[in-house]
Scaffold this active site. Structure first.
Site, PDB file in Angstrom:
ATOM      1  N   ASN A  12     -20.359 -89.233 -59.045  1.00  0.00           N
ATOM      2  CA  ASN A  12     -21.217 -88.347 -58.528  1.00  0.00           C
ATOM      3  C   ASN A  12     -22.317 -89.669 -58.950  1.00  0.00           C
ATOM      4  OD1 ASN A  12     -22.592 -86.344 -57.835  1.00  0.00           O
ATOM      5  ND2 ASN A  12     -22.170 -84.872 -59.668  1.00  0.00           N
ATOM      6  N   LYS A  14     -25.398 -87.917 -58.112  1.00  0.00           N
ATOM      7  CA  LYS A  14     -26.172 -87.012 -58.473  1.00  0.00           C
ATOM      8  C   LYS A  14     -27.267 -87.086 -58.300  1.00  0.00           C
ATOM      9  CE  LYS A  14     -24.131 -85.095 -62.692  1.00  0.00           C
ATOM     10  NZ  LYS A  14     -24.645 -84.356 -64.338  1.00  0.00           N
ATOM     11  N   HIS A  98     -20.366 -77.823 -57.827  1.00  0.00           N
ATOM     12  CA  HIS A  98     -20.621 -78.677 -58.482  1.00  0.00           C
ATOM     13  C   HIS A  98     -21.874 -77.321 -60.040  1.00  0.00           C
ATOM     14  CE1 HIS A  98     -22.659 -81.357 -61.301  1.00  0.00           C
ATOM     15  NE2 HIS A  98     -21.579 -81.666 -61.329  1.00  0.00           N
ATOM     16  N   GLU A 100     -24.094 -77.704 -60.909  1.00  0.00           N
ATOM     17  CA  GLU A 100     -25.388 -77.487 -60.899  1.00  0.00           C
ATOM     18  C   GLU A 100     -25.848 -76.864 -59.698  1.00  0.00           C
ATOM     19  OE1 GLU A 100     -25.718 -81.941 -63.365  1.00  0.00           O
ATOM     20  OE2 GLU A 100     -25.897 -82.003 -61.247  1.00  0.00           O
ATOM     21  N   GLU A 169     -15.312 -78.754 -65.127  1.00  0.00           N
ATOM     22  CA  GLU A 169     -16.186 -79.866 -65.513  1.00  0.00           C
ATOM     23  C   GLU A 169     -17.287 -78.122 -66.514  1.00  0.00           C
ATOM     24  OE1 GLU A 169     -18.592 -80.754 -62.743  1.00  0.00           O
ATOM     25  OE2 GLU A 169     -19.636 -78.686 -62.092  1.00  0.00           O
ATOM     26  N   GLY A 175     -23.717 -84.027 -68.775  1.00  0.00           N
ATOM     27  CA  GLY A 175     -24.576 -84.616 -69.010  1.00  0.00           C
ATOM     28  C   GLY A 175     -25.532 -83.962 -70.513  1.00  0.00           C
ATOM     29  N   SER A 214     -19.462 -85.603 -69.311  1.00  0.00           N
ATOM     30  CA  SER A 214     -19.244 -86.337 -70.392  1.00  0.00           C
ATOM     31  C   SER A 214     -18.723 -87.756 -70.384  1.00  0.00           C
ATOM     32  CB  SER A 214     -20.058 -86.203 -71.414  1.00  0.00           C
ATOM     33  OG  SER A 214     -21.254 -85.074 -71.130  1.00  0.00           O
TER      34      SER A 214
END
Length: 253
Positions: A12, A14, A98, A100, A169, A175, A214
């Site tokens: 991904n 991003k 996701h 985010e 996730e 991150g 990560s």
């Protein structure tokens, strides 16, 4: 990993590499993927690079994913991208829900389920993301939260015979450099597999459950060795072909 399911490593990108750098990275991925026939590799560039990357990847074993989708085929939805548009652009996968998107754009479980349904209807495969926040983990609510997220789209997956993917996730590990240990990851992956199996044995057998949070070359092997971890959804490490290929090689072993 279960040998009956081919490992899937998805990158991904991003909001990075939306132009020339994306094309160059895709070329590098296509090169190393040719030497890993036992692993399915997918990259998810920004929308602006999808068409160009699709052209670069044509004839290679690397699949193309979008990072998001809007659950309508067409209409007055300025700025949104539909499933048929993504398919015409060369995508075969779509990342849905996701963390985010959930955190920054307020996507709720019901909306994520709509996206899953629209993606499958268009003949695309979703990588559906689920996961808990740090506060939820500290409150011992991990399995409760993840089950609520899975339950929202479980019937939709069961009605389809497509070989979809679910990505666990943990939000606190994305991150941040933190990562769920193999035992922590396996606990959640095994629970997801059980929920799928309760609904449909075939669904549980064909669904690949990825770990995302990560993932790096130095922790990939231990995570991928877990029985119910079928691959990885890779963020930052997928922006470097060397790191991404190292993770893919770990999956191949």
């Amino acid at each position: 990993m279960n040998p009956s399911r081919r490992p899937l490593i998805a990158g991904n990108w991003k909001m990075f590499h939306g132009g020339r750098k994306g094309v160059e990275l895709a070329q590098e991925c296509a090169t190393f993927a040719g030497g890993l026939p036992g692993v399915d590799i997918v990259v998810a560039p920004p929308f602006t690079a999808l068409a160009a990357v699709a052209s670069v990847l044509e004839g290679s074993p690397v699949g193309l994913a979008a990072q998001n989708v809007y659950p309508k085929d067409e209409g007055a939805f300025t700025g949104e991208i539909s499933p048929p548009m993504l398919k015409e652009c060369g995508c075969s996968w779509v990342i849905v829900g996701h963390s985010e998107r959930r955190e920054h754009f307020g996507e709720r479980n019901t909306f994520v389920a709509e996206k899953v349904a629209a993606t499958l209807q268009a003949g695309l495969l979703p990588i559906v993301c689920v996961g808990e926040s740090l506060a939820q983990r500290q409150a011992n609510e991990t399995l409760l939260i993840v089950k609520q997220q899975v339950d929202a789209f479980l019937d939709i997956l069961a009605q389809s015979k497509a070989a979809v993917a679910i990505a666990y996730e943990p939000v606190w590990a994305i991150g941040t450099g933190k990562v769920a240990g193999p035992a922590e990851a396996e606990e959640v992956h095994a629970a997801i597999r059980t929920w799928l199996s309760t609904r449909d044995e075939g669904l549980a057998a064909r669904t690949r459950i990825l770990y995302g949070g990560s993932v790096k070359p130095d922790n990939a092997a231990a995570l991928l060795a877990c029985p119910n971890v079928d691959g990885a959804l890779v963020g930052g490490a997928s922006l470097d072909a060397g790191s991404f290929s190292a993770i893919a090689r770990a999956a191949a072993k």
